[in-house]
Design an enzyme around this catalytic site. Structure first.
Site, PDB file in Angstrom:
ATOM      1  N   ALA A  85       0.861  -1.193   0.000  1.00 48.42           N
ATOM      2  CA  ALA A  85       0.000   0.000   0.000  1.00 48.42           C
ATOM      3  C   ALA A  85       0.887   1.229   0.000  1.00 48.42           C
ATOM      4  CB  ALA A  85      -0.886   0.018   1.247  1.00 48.42           C
ATOM      5  N   THR A 138      -5.545  -0.669   8.799  1.00 39.53           N
ATOM      6  CA  THR A 138      -5.095   0.292   9.812  1.00 39.53           C
ATOM      7  C   THR A 138      -6.246   0.769  10.687  1.00 39.53           C
ATOM      8  OG1 THR A 138      -4.248   2.552  10.048  1.00 39.53           O
ATOM      9  CG2 THR A 138      -5.355   2.052   7.990  1.00 39.53           C
ATOM     10  N   ASP A 139      -5.923   1.188  11.900  1.00 42.72           N
ATOM     11  CA  ASP A 139      -6.957   1.763  12.779  1.00 42.72           C
ATOM     12  C   ASP A 139      -7.435   3.129  12.268  1.00 42.72           C
ATOM     13  OD1 ASP A 139      -4.689   3.261  13.390  1.00 42.72           O
ATOM     14  OD2 ASP A 139      -4.756   2.880  15.552  1.00 42.72           O
ATOM     15  N   GLU A 140      -6.691   3.730  11.325  1.00 48.42           N
ATOM     16  CA  GLU A 140      -7.084   5.067  10.843  1.00 48.42           C
ATOM     17  C   GLU A 140      -8.413   5.054  10.099  1.00 48.42           C
ATOM     18  OE1 GLU A 140      -4.132   7.562   9.108  1.00 48.42           O
ATOM     19  OE2 GLU A 140      -2.546   6.799  10.396  1.00 48.42           O
ATOM     20  N   TYR A 146      -5.271   8.989   2.651  1.00 48.79           N
ATOM     21  CA  TYR A 146      -4.705   7.661   2.959  1.00 48.79           C
ATOM     22  C   TYR A 146      -5.755   6.761   3.609  1.00 48.79           C
ATOM     23  CZ  TYR A 146      -2.457   4.101   5.852  1.00 48.79           C
ATOM     24  OH  TYR A 146      -2.140   2.914   6.472  1.00 48.79           O
ATOM     25  N   SER A 147      -6.328   7.234   4.723  1.00 47.78           N
ATOM     26  CA  SER A 147      -7.216   6.331   5.473  1.00 47.78           C
ATOM     27  C   SER A 147      -8.497   6.036   4.700  1.00 47.78           C
ATOM     28  CB  SER A 147      -7.526   6.887   6.861  1.00 47.78           C
ATOM     29  OG  SER A 147      -8.010   8.203   6.801  1.00 47.78           O
ATOM     30  N   LYS A 204      -7.652   3.174   2.445  1.00 44.10           N
ATOM     31  CA  LYS A 204      -7.564   1.913   3.201  1.00 44.10           C
ATOM     32  C   LYS A 204      -8.977   1.448   3.589  1.00 44.10           C
ATOM     33  CE  LYS A 204      -4.429  -0.089   4.386  1.00 44.10           C
ATOM     34  NZ  LYS A 204      -3.611  -1.156   3.717  1.00 44.10           N
ATOM     35  N   PRO A 231      11.245   7.243  13.364  1.00 45.67           N
ATOM     36  CA  PRO A 231      12.555   7.246  12.687  1.00 45.67           C
ATOM     37  C   PRO A 231      12.991   8.633  12.221  1.00 45.67           C
ATOM     38  CG  PRO A 231      10.993   5.802  11.553  1.00 45.67           C
ATOM     39  CD  PRO A 231      10.280   6.341  12.738  1.00 45.67           C
ATOM     40  N   GLN A 287      12.536  11.484  13.803  1.00 46.19           N
ATOM     41  CA  GLN A 287      13.137  12.231  14.923  1.00 46.19           C
ATOM     42  C   GLN A 287      14.489  11.635  15.304  1.00 46.19           C
ATOM     43  OE1 GLN A 287      11.402  14.713  14.856  1.00 46.19           O
ATOM     44  NE2 GLN A 287       9.433  13.853  14.195  1.00 46.19           N
TER      45      GLN A 287
HETATM   46  P1  NAD Z   1       5.652   0.904   3.800  1.00 48.24           P
HETATM   47  O1  NAD Z   1       5.263   2.173   3.122  1.00 48.24           O
HETATM   48  O2  NAD Z   1       6.881   0.865   4.627  1.00 48.24           O
HETATM   49  O3  NAD Z   1       5.798  -0.266   2.701  1.00 48.24           O
HETATM   50  C1  NAD Z   1       4.850  -0.444   1.685  1.00 48.24           C
HETATM   51  C2  NAD Z   1       5.435  -1.465   0.702  1.00 48.24           C
HETATM   52  O4  NAD Z   1       4.446  -1.690  -0.320  1.00 48.24           O
HETATM   53  C3  NAD Z   1       6.704  -0.971  -0.001  1.00 48.24           C
HETATM   54  O5  NAD Z   1       7.654  -1.992  -0.052  1.00 48.24           O
HETATM   55  C4  NAD Z   1       6.212  -0.588  -1.392  1.00 48.24           C
HETATM   56  O6  NAD Z   1       7.225  -0.726  -2.382  1.00 48.24           O
HETATM   57  C5  NAD Z   1       5.087  -1.595  -1.597  1.00 48.24           C
HETATM   58  N1  NAD Z   1       4.081  -1.108  -2.545  1.00 48.24           N
HETATM   59  C6  NAD Z   1       3.408   0.067  -2.547  1.00 48.24           C
HETATM   60  N2  NAD Z   1       2.589   0.140  -3.600  1.00 48.24           N
HETATM   61  C7  NAD Z   1       2.732  -1.017  -4.292  1.00 48.24           C
HETATM   62  C8  NAD Z   1       2.153  -1.546  -5.481  1.00 48.24           C
HETATM   63  N3  NAD Z   1       1.258  -0.825  -6.187  1.00 48.24           N
HETATM   64  N4  NAD Z   1       2.515  -2.766  -5.873  1.00 48.24           N
HETATM   65  C9  NAD Z   1       3.415  -3.502  -5.163  1.00 48.24           C
HETATM   66  N5  NAD Z   1       4.025  -3.058  -4.052  1.00 48.24           N
HETATM   67  C10 NAD Z   1       3.680  -1.823  -3.624  1.00 48.24           C
HETATM   68  O7  NAD Z   1       4.380   0.462   4.627  1.00 48.24           O
HETATM   69  P2  NAD Z   1       4.235  -0.241   6.059  1.00 48.24           P
HETATM   70  O8  NAD Z   1       4.303   0.791   7.106  1.00 48.24           O
HETATM   71  O9  NAD Z   1       5.123  -1.426   6.106  1.00 48.24           O
HETATM   72  O10 NAD Z   1       2.699  -0.703   5.979  1.00 48.24           O
HETATM   73  C11 NAD Z   1       2.358  -1.971   5.422  1.00 48.24           C
HETATM   74  C12 NAD Z   1       0.867  -2.176   5.536  1.00 48.24           C
HETATM   75  O11 NAD Z   1       0.463  -2.082   6.901  1.00 48.24           O
HETATM   76  C13 NAD Z   1       0.019  -1.138   4.794  1.00 48.24           C
HETATM   77  O12 NAD Z   1      -1.078  -1.789   4.217  1.00 48.24           O
HETATM   78  C14 NAD Z   1      -0.420  -0.176   5.876  1.00 48.24           C
HETATM   79  O13 NAD Z   1      -1.634   0.455   5.534  1.00 48.24           O
HETATM   80  C15 NAD Z   1      -0.575  -1.113   7.043  1.00 48.24           C
HETATM   81  N6  NAD Z   1      -0.413  -0.535   8.379  1.00 48.24           N
HETATM   82  C16 NAD Z   1       0.706   0.177   8.701  1.00 48.24           C
HETATM   83  C17 NAD Z   1       0.871   0.651   9.988  1.00 48.24           C
HETATM   84  C18 NAD Z   1       2.103   1.424  10.414  1.00 48.24           C
HETATM   85  O14 NAD Z   1       2.160   1.923  11.530  1.00 48.24           O
HETATM   86  N7  NAD Z   1       3.129   1.537   9.590  1.00 48.24           N
HETATM   87  C19 NAD Z   1      -0.121   0.407  10.950  1.00 48.24           C
HETATM   88  C20 NAD Z   1      -1.261  -0.308  10.568  1.00 48.24           C
HETATM   89  C21 NAD Z   1      -1.386  -0.797   9.298  1.00 48.24           C
HETATM   90  O1  DAU Z   2      -2.362   4.178  12.975  1.00 49.80           O
HETATM   91  C1  DAU Z   2      -1.748   3.416  11.983  1.00 49.80           C
HETATM   92  C2  DAU Z   2      -1.074   4.321  10.986  1.00 49.80           C
HETATM   93  O2  DAU Z   2       0.084   4.838  11.633  1.00 49.80           O
HETATM   94  C3  DAU Z   2      -0.691   3.617   9.696  1.00 49.80           C
HETATM   95  O3  DAU Z   2      -1.857   3.223   9.032  1.00 49.80           O
HETATM   96  C4  DAU Z   2       0.110   4.555   8.778  1.00 49.80           C
HETATM   97  O4  DAU Z   2       0.543   3.857   7.622  1.00 49.80           O
HETATM   98  C5  DAU Z   2       1.325   5.043   9.558  1.00 49.80           C
HETATM   99  O5  DAU Z   2       2.049   5.973   8.764  1.00 49.80           O
HETATM  100  C6  DAU Z   2       0.876   5.711  10.866  1.00 49.80           C
HETATM  101  O6  DAU Z   2       0.136   6.933  10.579  1.00 49.80           O
HETATM  102  P1  DAU Z   2       0.384   8.282  11.423  1.00 49.80           P
HETATM  103  O7  DAU Z   2      -0.036   9.417  10.591  1.00 49.80           O
HETATM  104  O8  DAU Z   2      -0.162   8.154  12.796  1.00 49.80           O
HETATM  105  O9  DAU Z   2       2.009   8.185  11.554  1.00 49.80           O
HETATM  106  P2  DAU Z   2       3.184   9.234  11.366  1.00 49.80           P
HETATM  107  O10 DAU Z   2       4.444   8.504  11.723  1.00 49.80           O
HETATM  108  O11 DAU Z   2       3.144   9.944  10.077  1.00 49.80           O
HETATM  109  O12 DAU Z   2       2.871  10.299  12.509  1.00 49.80           O
HETATM  110  C7  DAU Z   2       2.679   9.922  13.875  1.00 49.80           C
HETATM  111  C8  DAU Z   2       2.265  11.164  14.637  1.00 49.80           C
HETATM  112  O13 DAU Z   2       3.379  12.074  14.708  1.00 49.80           O
HETATM  113  C9  DAU Z   2       1.145  11.949  13.990  1.00 49.80           C
HETATM  114  O14 DAU Z   2       0.307  12.480  14.999  1.00 49.80           O
HETATM  115  C10 DAU Z   2       1.848  13.081  13.239  1.00 49.80           C
HETATM  116  C11 DAU Z   2       3.059  13.345  14.106  1.00 49.80           C
HETATM  117  N1  DAU Z   2       4.304  13.802  13.429  1.00 49.80           N
HETATM  118  C12 DAU Z   2       4.716  13.117  12.320  1.00 49.80           C
HETATM  119  C13 DAU Z   2       5.891  13.462  11.699  1.00 49.80           C
HETATM  120  C14 DAU Z   2       6.373  12.735  10.461  1.00 49.80           C
HETATM  121  C15 DAU Z   2       5.040  14.848  13.954  1.00 49.80           C
HETATM  122  O15 DAU Z   2       4.677  15.461  14.975  1.00 49.80           O
HETATM  123  N2  DAU Z   2       6.224  15.178  13.338  1.00 49.80           N
HETATM  124  C16 DAU Z   2       6.672  14.553  12.226  1.00 49.80           C
HETATM  125  O16 DAU Z   2       7.750  14.914  11.721  1.00 49.80           O
END
Ligand code: NAD
Ligand code: DAU
Length: 331
Positions: free
Chosen positions: A79, A120-122, A147-148, A151, A189, A191
Site C-alpha cells: 500500500a 489500519t486503525d485510521e 490515505y485512510s 484503506k 525514525p 526524529q
Molecule cells: P511501507 O510504506 O513501509 O511499505 C509499503 C510497501 O508496499 C513498499 O515496499 C512498497 O514498495 C510496496 N508497494 C506500494 N505500492 C505497491 C504496489 N502498487 N505494488 C506492489 N508493491 C507496492 O508500509 P508499512 O508501514 O510497512 O505498511 C504496510 C501495511 O500495513 C500497509 O497496508 C499499511 O496500511 C498497514 N499498516 C501500517 C501501519 C504502520 O504503523 N506503519 C499500521 C497499521 C497498518
Molecule cells: O495508525 C496506523 C497508521 O500509523 C498507519 O496506518 C500509517 O501507515 C502510519 O504511517 C501511521 O500513521 P500516522 O499518521 O499516525 O504516523 P506518522 O508517523 O506519520 O505520525 C505519527 C504522529 O506524529 C502523527 O500524529 C503526526 C506526528 N508527526 C509526524 C511526523 C512525520 C510529527 O509530529 N512530526 C513529524 O515529523
C-alpha cells in the site's frame, strides 16, 4: 505452505518475512513488491537466499494472477502508507490501495486462495483526547485523510468479496507500528535520524495528538495468529495498549539520546490531523490467545534507536530527499 507476501520489501512486510523465515521452516515465501520509494531490497538482504523476490505491481492483473495461482495463501501488506504524502498527492493511494486490493481480490477469488488483508486503525477516524473510549470492530468507519479513506475502501472491498463470492479472507486493523526498517519519513525514525544527522526534531502542532504504539514484531505475530486460527470474514483489531501523546514520545527519544527535553521545533500542524487513535484488542487476546511480547515501550524505543545508529547505510541515502519534501511543507 506457499505464501505470497505483497509489500514484503516495506517496513512491516520485511519484518514479517524475516520472522517467517526465522520461525517457520514449512513456509515458502514469495514477495511481490513494486519497490516504490518505500520498498528496499536491503531490507530483505538478510533473507535473500530464503525467499523468492518478484519485482512488480499489485495492479498488474496478469502477474498477480500467476503468483496467486502458485500460492496457498496471501498476506497483503502492499500500500501507499504515509498520510503527509497522501495530502500532497492522493492519486497513488487510490491506485495502489483501492485498485491494487481489487486486483488481489479478483485473483484470490478465481483461484480460491486464502487472503489476509492488512489494514489500519485510521479507517475509524479519530477519538477525543482524554476519553477512555477505544476503537472496536463495531466502531463505524469514518476516515479523515486520503490515505485512510483508501484503506477504508480496500477493507470494504474485502468484506464484500467475502460476502458475495465466499472469498476466504480475514482482515486486521492495527495501530501505529515502530521498530527496525521503518522509513525515515515516519514520526519515530524521522526524529531519531534528525538527531543522528544534527538536525532538530520536528513536532506537528503542540504534540498533543495520541497514537497507540505497537512493536512491529507484535503486529506480525498477531497476523500469523489470525492467518492460522482466525475466523474467515472476521476483522481483528491489533493493539498493545501503547497510547502516548507525540510530545511524550519525542521527549522520551530526546532523553534516550542524551538531548535536552526542549531540543526540538514546533512546525505547522498536519491538515485534518487525527487527534487520537486507541485500540481495544480484547477479542484478539480472548478468542485467539494472542499477547504482545514487547510490553516495555521505552525498551523497544531504545532498541529502535540502537538499530538506526547501527544501520546508517540503510537510511542515510533516503534522508536528504525526505527532509527536502518536508521543508516545502513545513516552510
Ligand atoms: P511501507 O510504506 O513501509 O511499505 C509499503 C510497501 O508496499 C513498499 O515496499 C512498497 O514498495 C510496496 N508497494 C506500494 N505500492 C505497491 C504496489 N502498487 N505494488 C506492489 N508493491 C507496492 O508500509 P508499512 O508501514 O510497512 O505498511 C504496510 C501495511 O500495513 C500497509 O497496508 C499499511 O496500511 C498497514 N499498516 C501500517 C501501519 C504502520 O504503523 N506503519 C499500521 C497499521 C497498518
Ligand atoms: O495508525 C496506523 C497508521 O500509523 C498507519 O496506518 C500509517 O501507515 C502510519 O504511517 C501511521 O500513521 P500516522 O499518521 O499516525 O504516523 P506518522 O508517523 O506519520 O505520525 C505519527 C504522529 O506524529 C502523527 O500524529 C503526526 C506526528 N508527526 C509526524 C511526523 C512525520 C510529527 O509530529 N512530526 C513529524 O515529523
Amino acid at each position: 505452505m506457499r505464501l505470497l507476501v505483497t509489500g514484503g520489501a516495506g517496513f512491516i512486510g520485511a519484518n514479517f518475512v524475516h520472522a517467517t523465515v526465522r520461525e517457520r521452516d514449512d513456509v515458502h515465501v514469495t514477495v511481490l513488491d513494486a519497490f516504490t520509494y518505500a520498498g528496499s531490497r536491503e531490507s530483505l538482504a538478510p533473507v535473500a537466499d530464503d525467499v523468492r523476490l518478484v519485482e512488480g505491481d499489485i495492479t498488474d492483473a496478469a502477474l498477480v494472477e500467476k503468483l496467486v495461482a502458485e500460492s496457498d495463501a496471501v498476506v497483503h501488506f502492499a500500500a501507499e502508507t504515509h498520510v503527509d504524502n497522501a495530502l500532497a498527492d492522493p492519486e497513488p493511494f487510490v491506485r495502489s490501495n483501492v485498485l491494487g486490493t481489487f486486483t488481489v481480490l479478483e485473483a484470490v477469488r478465481r483461484n480460491s486462495v486464502r487472503l489476509h488483508h492488512i489494514s489500519t486503525d485510521e479507517v475509524y477516524g479519530d477519538l477525543p483526547l482524554g476519553d477512555p473510549v477505544r476503537f472496536t470492530e463495531a466502531t463505524p468507519y469514518n476516515p479523515s485523510s486520503p490515505y485512510s479513506s483508501t484503506k477504508a475502501a480496500s477493507d470494504m472491498l474485502v468484506r464484500a468479496w467475502v460476502r458475495s463470492y465466499g472469498v476466504a479472507a480475514t482482515l486486521s486493523n492495527c495501530s501505529n507500528n515502530y521498530g527496525p526498517y521503518q522509513h525515515v519519513e515516519k514520526f519515530i525514525p524521522r526524529q531519531i535520524t534528525n538527531i543522528l544527522t544534527g538536525r532538530r526534531p520536528r513536532l506537528y502542532g503542540a504534540g498533543a495528538n495520541v497514537r497507540d504504539w505497537i512493536h512491529v514484531e507484535d503486529h506480525n505475530s498477531a497476523v500469523w495468529r489470525i492467518l492460522t486460527d482466525g475466523t474467515i470474514g472476521r476483522t481483528y483489531l491489533i493493539g498493545a495498549d501503547g497510547e502516548r501523546d507525540n510530545l511524550t514520545v519525542l521527549r522520551t527519544i530526546l532523553r534516550l539520546m542524551d538531548r535536552s527535553p526542549d531540543d526540538f521545533d514546533h512546525v505547522t500542524d498536519r491538515a485534518g490531523h487525527d487527534l487520537r487513535y486507541a485500540i481495544d484488542p480484547s477479542p484478539l487476546r480472548d478468542e485467539l490467545g494472542w499477547t504482545p511480547s514487547h510490553t516495555d515501550f521505552e525498551a523497544g524505543l531504545r532498541d529502535t534507536i540502537a538499530w538506526y545508529r547501527d544501520n546508517e547505510s540503510w537510511w542515510a541515502p533516503l534522508k536528504e530527499a525526505v527532509e527536502a519534501r518536508y521543508r516545502v511543507r513545513e516552510g
